[in-house]
Design a protein around this motif. Sequence first.
Motif, PDB file in Angstrom:
ATOM      1  N   VAL A 127      -0.829   1.581   6.612  1.00 47.36           N
ATOM      2  CA  VAL A 127       0.378   2.373   6.345  1.00 47.36           C
ATOM      3  C   VAL A 127       0.613   3.324   7.511  1.00 47.36           C
ATOM      4  O   VAL A 127      -0.321   4.000   7.972  1.00 47.36           O
ATOM      5  CB  VAL A 127       0.253   3.197   5.045  1.00 47.36           C
ATOM      6  N   GLN A 157      10.149  -9.582   6.008  1.00 40.57           N
ATOM      7  CA  GLN A 157      10.191  -8.130   6.164  1.00 40.57           C
ATOM      8  C   GLN A 157      11.001  -7.543   5.008  1.00 40.57           C
ATOM      9  O   GLN A 157      12.204  -7.774   4.906  1.00 40.57           O
ATOM     10  CB  GLN A 157      10.858  -7.765   7.497  1.00 40.57           C
ATOM     11  N   LEU A 210       6.689  -4.100   5.139  1.00 39.02           N
ATOM     12  CA  LEU A 210       7.432  -3.369   4.112  1.00 39.02           C
ATOM     13  C   LEU A 210       7.891  -2.047   4.707  1.00 39.02           C
ATOM     14  O   LEU A 210       7.065  -1.217   5.102  1.00 39.02           O
ATOM     15  CB  LEU A 210       6.542  -3.118   2.891  1.00 39.02           C
ATOM     16  N   LEU A 212       9.851   1.368   3.946  1.00 36.38           N
ATOM     17  CA  LEU A 212      10.358   2.258   2.895  1.00 36.38           C
ATOM     18  C   LEU A 212      11.100   3.395   3.578  1.00 36.38           C
ATOM     19  O   LEU A 212      10.508   4.346   4.089  1.00 36.38           O
ATOM     20  CB  LEU A 212       9.192   2.777   2.043  1.00 36.38           C
ATOM     21  N   LEU A 225       3.013   0.973  -2.686  1.00 35.14           N
ATOM     22  CA  LEU A 225       1.990   0.680  -1.691  1.00 35.14           C
ATOM     23  C   LEU A 225       1.032  -0.383  -2.224  1.00 35.14           C
ATOM     24  O   LEU A 225       0.717  -0.409  -3.415  1.00 35.14           O
ATOM     25  CB  LEU A 225       1.221   1.943  -1.325  1.00 35.14           C
ATOM     26  N   THR A 226       0.565  -1.233  -1.346  1.00 30.47           N
ATOM     27  CA  THR A 226      -0.314  -2.328  -1.757  1.00 30.47           C
ATOM     28  C   THR A 226      -1.506  -2.427  -0.816  1.00 30.47           C
ATOM     29  O   THR A 226      -1.365  -2.193   0.392  1.00 30.47           O
ATOM     30  CB  THR A 226       0.440  -3.673  -1.742  1.00 30.47           C
ATOM     31  N   VAL A 231      -0.294  -7.073   4.586  1.00 29.49           N
ATOM     32  CA  VAL A 231       0.934  -6.279   4.478  1.00 29.49           C
ATOM     33  C   VAL A 231       0.793  -4.988   5.281  1.00 29.49           C
ATOM     34  O   VAL A 231      -0.224  -4.285   5.193  1.00 29.49           O
ATOM     35  CB  VAL A 231       1.246  -5.954   3.004  1.00 29.49           C
ATOM     36  N   THR A 233       2.858  -1.408   5.846  1.00 29.05           N
ATOM     37  CA  THR A 233       3.920  -0.583   5.274  1.00 29.05           C
ATOM     38  C   THR A 233       4.293   0.536   6.239  1.00 29.05           C
ATOM     39  O   THR A 233       3.416   1.281   6.704  1.00 29.05           O
ATOM     40  CB  THR A 233       3.484   0.032   3.933  1.00 29.05           C
ATOM     41  N   VAL A 235       6.511   3.870   6.303  1.00 30.85           N
ATOM     42  CA  VAL A 235       7.234   4.846   5.492  1.00 30.85           C
ATOM     43  C   VAL A 235       8.029   5.744   6.431  1.00 30.85           C
ATOM     44  O   VAL A 235       7.475   6.313   7.380  1.00 30.85           O
ATOM     45  CB  VAL A 235       6.268   5.692   4.642  1.00 30.85           C
TER      46      VAL A 235
END
Length: 704
Positions: A127, A157, A210, A212, A225-226, A231, A233, A235
């Motif tokens: 992340v 995406q 991902l 956000l 969140l994973t 993946v 992420t 933010v």
Amino acid sequence: MLDPISLAAISAVLGTVGSGMANEAGRWAWESTGGLVRRIAGREVAAPTNAEQLTQVAQLVHERVQGDQQLAHAWTLFAQGVRLPGAGSRPEHPRLPPSTRYFTDRQKALKLLDKEASRAFDGSPRVALLHGREGMGTSTLAVHWGWRQADRFPDGQLYADLRGPGATDAGALLSSLLRQLGLPAEEIPPSTEDRVDRFGRHLADRRLLLVLDHAQSAAQIRPLLTPAPGVFTVVVTRRPFPGIDALPVQVDPLARRDALRLLTDLAGKPAITAAKATLPAVLERCGGSPYALRAAAPRLSEPPVEEPPQPGSDPVRAAAEDSYRLLGPEAARLYRLTGLRDWPAFDAAAAARAADIEETEAAPLLEELADTLLLERTGAGRYHYRPVVRAHAEAAAAATDGIAVCSAAVSRTVEGYLHLAVGAAQAALPESWRVPSGTSPLRYADRGEALAVLATESRNLVQAVYAAEEFRDWDTVARLCRALWPLQLKAGHHDVLLPALRIGARTADAHFPGTRTAGSLHAQLAHTLTELRRWDEAEPEARAAARDEHAAGHARGHASAVEFLGLLRLRQWRWQEAYDSFEEASVVLDGIGHEDEGAGDLPRARALLERHRGRALRGLGRLGEARERLERALRFFRESGEAYNTARALTDLAETRLDGGEFAQALPLIDEAVAALAKENAAYHLAHLGSLRERCVSAAGPQE
């Protein structure tokens, strides 16, 4: 292969059925599960509403089937017919929004993103937290990096905009992301908890980005969140916030040389040369903001603003002011009055109402505002304000137009959305008394078009309810909310509509107690809460609907509210209480005379109650009585030619036969139901019938 009567397998089946209740077939499977659980337990068992309760039910079933071969066989046959999550969905390859042509600097940030994306997975999610002031290009940076690294993410995406009405609701955000992944709306679980689980399962083995965007808090993004190893992420937020274990990546203002390079790319060298004398003042006023620089590029030939920026001033607001002062009077007025509310995605019709002009006049003005970056394009002919820019428009309206003009502009816009909603609701569901009466200047070709309009405008309609509440226009609040009924009934959208429906129920109690309006508003809220599996909240709303319909002397509405309470009990596996509610509803219907309102609908209403009573009796294990009720309902729907309700009654009857081990008798009922649905858009019902047929065929052999 997992033993079908192991605790893990039973838990998986219960979880799968519970999370699949968004479509009609899923709700059928849930009722079937409840009836089977009651049979296995030998008593009524409350339907689980959370993970802990589901585990308790699974343990109960596991203990009972271990010592009873017949029960174990019944459970195994049922479990074999349960469809896996996403079995009917198609895989999608989601993509980010388009990137920008001109991108300058940000090498440090890009390298940090590269580093986090390629970090060896150690069990902690990958992340990155991109943060910077509005207008500094944080969103652009995330999208640009994502496209540049597209090959790193062969499975796509994902992108979610976390600002605006409803963006704090994790359930709604997860629903949007699941749709991007190819999951049809009918397969998206009703509860947020189940959506989190389904989202995690879909990402578990994917290599995917991902993004956000416009995140507001750790609580907002935590369900998204994973820990999936493939993946990454990103933010995007205005300022860093605690509570998220992420790599912080700060996005600062562009250095002067980079700001000049971007401005040159945007405006061209001749324009930069011609504006050489004023260029230092322009760069200072833009404050290194890519947004401000983009807004400034088309107006380099205009006289510069003389006052220097104040220390700590917002370059986005300054850019909005600079662009605004160059507008013509018509565009400036439209900009001010349309910005008085945070409409999620408005069109020329809404803007025209705000400014009290013709739609043909508003359309080119909106394009002008978008070209100057005072508006953002969100789709074909739709627009949105940046938060800081809208704040500028609202302040300019207050200073220039005054309170009375501003109030009138919002009122006209809300009135326009009311006309749209009422007209569309009447066209989408003309037979329903819940839809508000009255006339609308808008017309729609058919039910499908009307429903599509309601779906497209759903978030704007919710914002209109907020506005009407602020204006204390209670009649408009009630009419707008009642116009949402076709959308709830036919298309869901429960997460989006819930805030408006709560306002409607509060308004009903405060301003329309004991009226049909109040009954409808409480019934609508009860329906959405039920679909979201908030059953404890739904029950008092259903009772309030029955209370108000009874007080209003609306017997058909009173019976419907009591019937709905019975349907809620079916969801909760409270079979006897469900049956009692249907009996009570029947008594209410008996009070409607031949000349009374609703008399023409009585035969169909009674047939529906017969079918519901049959479902309750099936849950109670009283299969002979259940068949009698269902056969009565089936005769009516066959004779009336209602294909879908005929198929529903046939399906209930077939499942009742299956419960009794009457596989040979169930098979022709299933085949007739399939034939009845030949011309209906009922993919999920047909899929459910297919699983029943497989169960019937596979079980019939050993029984002969």
